[in-house]
Enzyme design. Structure first.
Site, PDB file in Angstrom:
ATOM      1  N   HIS A 191      47.502  67.555 -10.656  1.00  0.00           N
ATOM      2  CA  HIS A 191      48.210  67.559  -9.376  1.00  0.00           C
ATOM      3  C   HIS A 191      49.723  67.517  -9.557  1.00  0.00           C
ATOM      4  O   HIS A 191      50.465  68.025  -8.731  1.00  0.00           O
ATOM      5  CB  HIS A 191      47.712  66.422  -8.491  1.00  0.00           C
ATOM      6  CG  HIS A 191      46.340  66.689  -7.980  1.00  0.00           C
ATOM      7  ND1 HIS A 191      45.232  66.059  -8.470  1.00  0.00           N
ATOM      8  CD2 HIS A 191      45.893  67.586  -7.060  1.00  0.00           C
ATOM      9  CE1 HIS A 191      44.166  66.542  -7.873  1.00  0.00           C
ATOM     10  NE2 HIS A 191      44.529  67.465  -7.011  1.00  0.00           N
ATOM     11  N   ARG A 300      46.668  70.305   1.514  1.00  0.00           N
ATOM     12  CA  ARG A 300      46.301  69.031   0.879  1.00  0.00           C
ATOM     13  C   ARG A 300      46.979  67.905   1.659  1.00  0.00           C
ATOM     14  O   ARG A 300      48.067  67.456   1.306  1.00  0.00           O
ATOM     15  CB  ARG A 300      46.755  69.016  -0.583  1.00  0.00           C
ATOM     16  CG  ARG A 300      46.012  69.972  -1.504  1.00  0.00           C
ATOM     17  CD  ARG A 300      46.510  69.790  -2.942  1.00  0.00           C
ATOM     18  NE  ARG A 300      45.665  70.446  -3.917  1.00  0.00           N
ATOM     19  CZ  ARG A 300      45.881  71.672  -4.393  1.00  0.00           C
ATOM     20  NH1 ARG A 300      46.905  72.384  -3.972  1.00  0.00           N
ATOM     21  NH2 ARG A 300      45.066  72.189  -5.298  1.00  0.00           N
ATOM     22  N   ARG A 337      42.558  70.040   4.989  1.00  0.00           N
ATOM     23  CA  ARG A 337      41.604  69.180   4.304  1.00  0.00           C
ATOM     24  C   ARG A 337      41.933  67.725   4.629  1.00  0.00           C
ATOM     25  O   ARG A 337      43.095  67.334   4.605  1.00  0.00           O
ATOM     26  CB  ARG A 337      41.725  69.421   2.790  1.00  0.00           C
ATOM     27  CG  ARG A 337      40.791  68.567   1.980  1.00  0.00           C
ATOM     28  CD  ARG A 337      40.803  68.980   0.527  1.00  0.00           C
ATOM     29  NE  ARG A 337      41.955  68.473  -0.187  1.00  0.00           N
ATOM     30  CZ  ARG A 337      42.213  68.733  -1.458  1.00  0.00           C
ATOM     31  NH1 ARG A 337      41.406  69.533  -2.144  1.00  0.00           N
ATOM     32  NH2 ARG A 337      43.265  68.246  -2.056  1.00  0.00           N
ATOM     33  N   GLU A 436      33.073  71.426  -4.908  1.00  0.00           N
ATOM     34  CA  GLU A 436      33.775  71.085  -6.151  1.00  0.00           C
ATOM     35  C   GLU A 436      32.995  70.094  -7.013  1.00  0.00           C
ATOM     36  O   GLU A 436      33.498  69.599  -8.006  1.00  0.00           O
ATOM     37  CB  GLU A 436      35.186  70.572  -5.862  1.00  0.00           C
ATOM     38  CG  GLU A 436      35.283  69.495  -4.810  1.00  0.00           C
ATOM     39  CD  GLU A 436      36.722  69.129  -4.438  1.00  0.00           C
ATOM     40  OE1 GLU A 436      37.660  69.572  -5.116  1.00  0.00           O
ATOM     41  OE2 GLU A 436      36.895  68.381  -3.464  1.00  0.00           O
ATOM     42  N   ASN A 459      39.298  73.722  -9.499  1.00  0.00           N
ATOM     43  CA  ASN A 459      39.993  72.744 -10.358  1.00  0.00           C
ATOM     44  C   ASN A 459      39.047  71.599 -10.690  1.00  0.00           C
ATOM     45  O   ASN A 459      38.929  71.176 -11.832  1.00  0.00           O
ATOM     46  CB  ASN A 459      41.227  72.177  -9.653  1.00  0.00           C
ATOM     47  CG  ASN A 459      42.211  73.252  -9.293  1.00  0.00           C
ATOM     48  OD1 ASN A 459      42.184  74.333  -9.870  1.00  0.00           O
ATOM     49  ND2 ASN A 459      43.078  72.984  -8.334  1.00  0.00           N
ATOM     50  N   ASP A 460      38.389  71.086  -9.657  1.00  0.00           N
ATOM     51  CA  ASP A 460      37.455  69.988  -9.887  1.00  0.00           C
ATOM     52  C   ASP A 460      36.098  70.489 -10.346  1.00  0.00           C
ATOM     53  O   ASP A 460      35.447  69.863 -11.180  1.00  0.00           O
ATOM     54  CB  ASP A 460      37.298  69.152  -8.611  1.00  0.00           C
ATOM     55  CG  ASP A 460      38.426  68.151  -8.478  1.00  0.00           C
ATOM     56  OD1 ASP A 460      38.742  67.491  -9.480  1.00  0.00           O
ATOM     57  OD2 ASP A 460      38.999  68.050  -7.388  1.00  0.00           O
ATOM     58  N   ARG A 470      40.575  67.328 -16.069  1.00  0.00           N
ATOM     59  CA  ARG A 470      41.573  68.366 -15.828  1.00  0.00           C
ATOM     60  C   ARG A 470      42.993  67.920 -16.180  1.00  0.00           C
ATOM     61  O   ARG A 470      43.895  68.746 -16.251  1.00  0.00           O
ATOM     62  CB  ARG A 470      41.504  68.859 -14.367  1.00  0.00           C
ATOM     63  CG  ARG A 470      41.854  67.812 -13.371  1.00  0.00           C
ATOM     64  CD  ARG A 470      41.460  68.220 -11.961  1.00  0.00           C
ATOM     65  NE  ARG A 470      42.542  68.811 -11.203  1.00  0.00           N
ATOM     66  CZ  ARG A 470      42.515  68.992  -9.895  1.00  0.00           C
ATOM     67  NH1 ARG A 470      41.440  68.650  -9.198  1.00  0.00           N
ATOM     68  NH2 ARG A 470      43.527  69.517  -9.265  1.00  0.00           N
ATOM     69  N   CYS A 507      39.876  78.111  -3.539  1.00  0.00           N
ATOM     70  CA  CYS A 507      41.253  77.612  -3.441  1.00  0.00           C
ATOM     71  C   CYS A 507      41.718  76.881  -4.691  1.00  0.00           C
ATOM     72  O   CYS A 507      42.797  76.299  -4.709  1.00  0.00           O
ATOM     73  CB  CYS A 507      41.411  76.728  -2.212  1.00  0.00           C
ATOM     74  SG  CYS A 507      40.369  75.255  -2.245  1.00  0.00           S
TER      75      CYS A 507
HETATM   76  C1  PEP Z   1      40.220  71.983  -6.438  1.00  0.00           C
HETATM   77  O1  PEP Z   1      39.629  70.975  -6.862  1.00  0.00           O
HETATM   78  O2  PEP Z   1      40.075  73.115  -6.910  1.00  0.00           O
HETATM   79  C2  PEP Z   1      41.173  71.861  -5.316  1.00  0.00           C
HETATM   80  C3  PEP Z   1      41.700  72.922  -4.756  1.00  0.00           C
HETATM   81  O3  PEP Z   1      41.517  70.616  -4.907  1.00  0.00           O
HETATM   82  P1  PEP Z   1      42.523  69.669  -5.704  1.00  0.00           P
HETATM   83  O4  PEP Z   1      43.241  70.500  -6.724  1.00  0.00           O
HETATM   84  O5  PEP Z   1      43.457  69.080  -4.704  1.00  0.00           O
HETATM   85  O6  PEP Z   1      41.614  68.650  -6.304  1.00  0.00           O
HETATM   86 MG    MG Z   2      39.637  69.150  -5.796  1.00  0.00          MG
END
Ligand code: PEP
Ligand code: MG
Length: 583
Positions: A191, A300, A337, A436, A459-460, A470, A507
């Site tokens: 993040h 976010r 979200r 996710e 990402n998750d 990550r 996303c």
């Molecule tokens: C993800 O997990 O891909 C996502 C878009 O949310 P974040 O990166 O805020 O966890």
């Molecule tokens: Mg996420």
């Protein structure tokens, strides 16, 4: 002159003065202070001690009334620590001797006392240690509410060099006179990286040992290239000029891309793709139109919270920002979200306990449902914001249908309340979830019955599916978006969404990597949400592709054994590299 090679995680070139901050526990940084600031820093510490004492006193009174004097005595012991002159003097001494910020000095002092306590085996002292830790937490929190003046003394453009940096500090520092970041740890999908991109500040990761090099140096000249991943200390005039030239070339390239961004993102064989924007901070809102994004695919909202911490945003503040989101996205939807706090997005005011493994803990929808007092403010604002346009509400980290049902139950209560208060809202907003968590991905056929849309958070999803943190650079090379297991999951989610007749988008940062576009379209995705500045690049990539063969190609990829094989196959088919990259 000394050059370091790291991982370029957020684009751009910065030339400025390095300010090194180091962290030891969590997100506490050591900030060097000029001698003129020492007295003010001690005063800031004392102010925080006073406000903590008052806060503990208020708690003591409440507990005394509700639970009796015996329990309230716990707080007396804590208040005593804050009146202990040798403890307070110890912190002052650290600030004076080491020219450091109060947070750091406090942490050092507490560490020293604890080390002494550890040598003596006594239950009484263990209890006192516990008090000390609690008190330390109060004071740190109060210090955060008092303006930090760590960078105000540094003239000119500052590049922050740190061993680690939390997302909230990246936001806070990025809004001061900071022009770039160099971090020893971290990863391209953390993040902190995402925030650096949102602020359009270059970031280089994985430059081990650099903070040691800078430990005793103040404002060393530094050059950071967040695209190439290079960092130069004490650059000479020739090097600076060659980087300036590189920066001019990139700006020209960006202008060319921007000029083409109005062109519709339609593939060579006529398939229209929606390229939406991921928004983290309000300053990015103008970029939605500037880069001609097809609405907002992810806001976010937790960053609104993180920005305001330690205060909580009010309902009206939520409402005002959601209205701006919806208006910026119009006539396209704005997907907002609900808070995705917890994990590494620290929520000091919400989290009462420290978790050993926060990424697998109370985060996302779990935390918001556990803390309805905080969540309800957001939810009221979200539902009220439906009158401003096409708002889609999205829930993070959903794993089981009950979480959606619980959300609907809470939302129903909010709507009844708003009706009683005669506040306008619309009932027909779309409700969706982030996909996710691997188990959720595998039951998307079932989850589709409960929602109107899915958004895939790779990402998750990659982190949980591949068991690769990550944010952990030690396993960063195992973080492989093209792992065939991931491709199977993507295809399954898209197929389940299509069969249920609901929308699906992606996303995660994978969507923002133009080298991934072909395989994502091949998996059936038609809606990609990426950071606004990436929109033109992804649209250009879409216009180069023809989906006809991509689906077959994606299927073949999902039956290969490794990400390396997938990579090689794609290279052979598409004639270019699709290395394991997520930037
Ligand atoms: C993800 O997990 O891909 C996502 C878009 O949310 P974040 O990166 O805020 O966890
Ligand atoms: Mg996420």
């Amino acid at each position: 002159m000394e050059t370091f090679q790291g991982i370029g995680a957020a684009d751009g070139i910065a030339i400025g003065a390095a300010v090194c901050i180091s962290t030891r526990i969590g997100d506490i940084y050591q900030i060097p202070l000029p001698s003129t600031e020492i007295d003010a820093e001690i005063a800031r510490f004392q102010q925080a001690v006073e406000s903590s004492r008052q806060e503990i006193g208020r708690l003591r009174d409440r507990v005394g009334t509700e639970l009796g004097d015996e329990l309230a005595g716990i707080f007396d012991a804590q208040a005593l620590v804050l009146s202990d002159s040798s403890f307070l003097e110890g912190v002052h001494e650290h600030i004076r001797r080491e020219h450091v910020n109060a947070e750091w000095a406090l942490q050092e002092t507490v560490g020293e006392i604890q080390a002494r306590f550890d040598e003596i085996d006594s239950q009484h002292l263990r209890d006192r240690q516990e008090d000390l830790r609690h008190v330390c937490r109060y004071v740190i929190r109060s210090l955060r509410g008092i303006h930090l003046h760590q960078l105000s003394e540094v003239q000119g453009d500052v590049v922050i060099v740190a061993d680690d940096l939390s997302p909230s500090d990246a936001v806070r520092l990025g809004r001061e006179n900071v022009i770039g970041f160099v971090i020893e740890h971290g990863s391209p999908t953390s993040h902190t990286t995402i925030i650096a991109r949102s602020l359009n500040l270059p970031l280089v990761l994985g430059v081990g040992g650099i903070s040691h090099k800078l430990a005793d140096q103040v404002e060393m000249p530094i050059l950071v290239d967040g695209t190439a991943g290079s960092v130069v200390l004490h650059p000479d005039a020739r090097t600076i000029e060659s980087y300036r030239q590189r920066r001019r070339e990139r700006q020209l390239e960006e202008q060319r891309l921007l000029a083409a961004s109005e062109l519709p993102p339609v593939t060579l064989d006529g398939t229209e793709i929606q390229v939406m924007a991921n928004i983290d901070l309000p300053e990015e809102l103008d970029d939605v139109r500037r880069y001609a994004a097809a609405g907002i695919g992810l806001y976010r909202s937790e960053f609104l919270y993180i920005e305001r911490s330690p205060e909580l945003p009010s309902e009206e503040e939520h409402l005002a920002i959601y209205r701006k989101m919806i208006e910026a996205a119009a006539p396209n939807p704005a997907i907002i979200r609900t808070y995705d706090l917890g994990g590494r997005k620290i929520a000091r005011e919400v989290m009462e306990t420290q978790e050993n493994n926060p990424v697998l803990g109370l985060r996302g929808i779990r935390l918001t449902l556990a803390r309805p007092d905080i969540f309800l403010t957001q939810l009221r604002a979200l539902i009220r914001a439906t009158v401003y346009g096409d708002l889609w509400i999205m829930l993070p980290l959903v794993t089981i249908p009950e979480e959606i049902l619980e959300f609907r139950r809470v939302a129903e209560g909010v709507m009844e309340q708003l009706e009683r208060e005669e506040l306008p809202f619309r009932r027909d907003f779309k409700l969706g979830i982030m996909v996710e968590v691997p188990a959720a991905a595998l039951i998307t056929d079932i989850l589709a019955r409960y929602v109107d849309f899915f958004s895939i958070g790779t990402n998750d999803l990659i982190q949980y599916a591949l068991a690769v943190d990550r944010s952990n650079e030690h396993v960063a090379d195992l973080y492989r978006p093209l792992h065939p297991g991931m491709l199977r999951m993507l295809r399954l989610i898209v197929r389940n969404a299509a069969e249920a007749g609901i929308e699906v988008s992606i996303c995660g940062e994978m969507a923002a990597d133009a080298r991934m576009t072909a395989v994502l379209l091949g998996c059936g995705l038609r809606r990609l949400s990426v950071s606004p500045r990436r929109v033109p690049t992804i649209k250009r990539r879409v216009r180069e592709l023809s989906v006809e063969k991509l689906e077959e190609m994606a299927e073949t990829c999902s039956n290969l054994a490794t990400a390396v094989e997938v990579n090689e196959y794609l290279r052979a088919q598409l004639g270019e590299s699709v290395e394991n990259a997520t930037a």
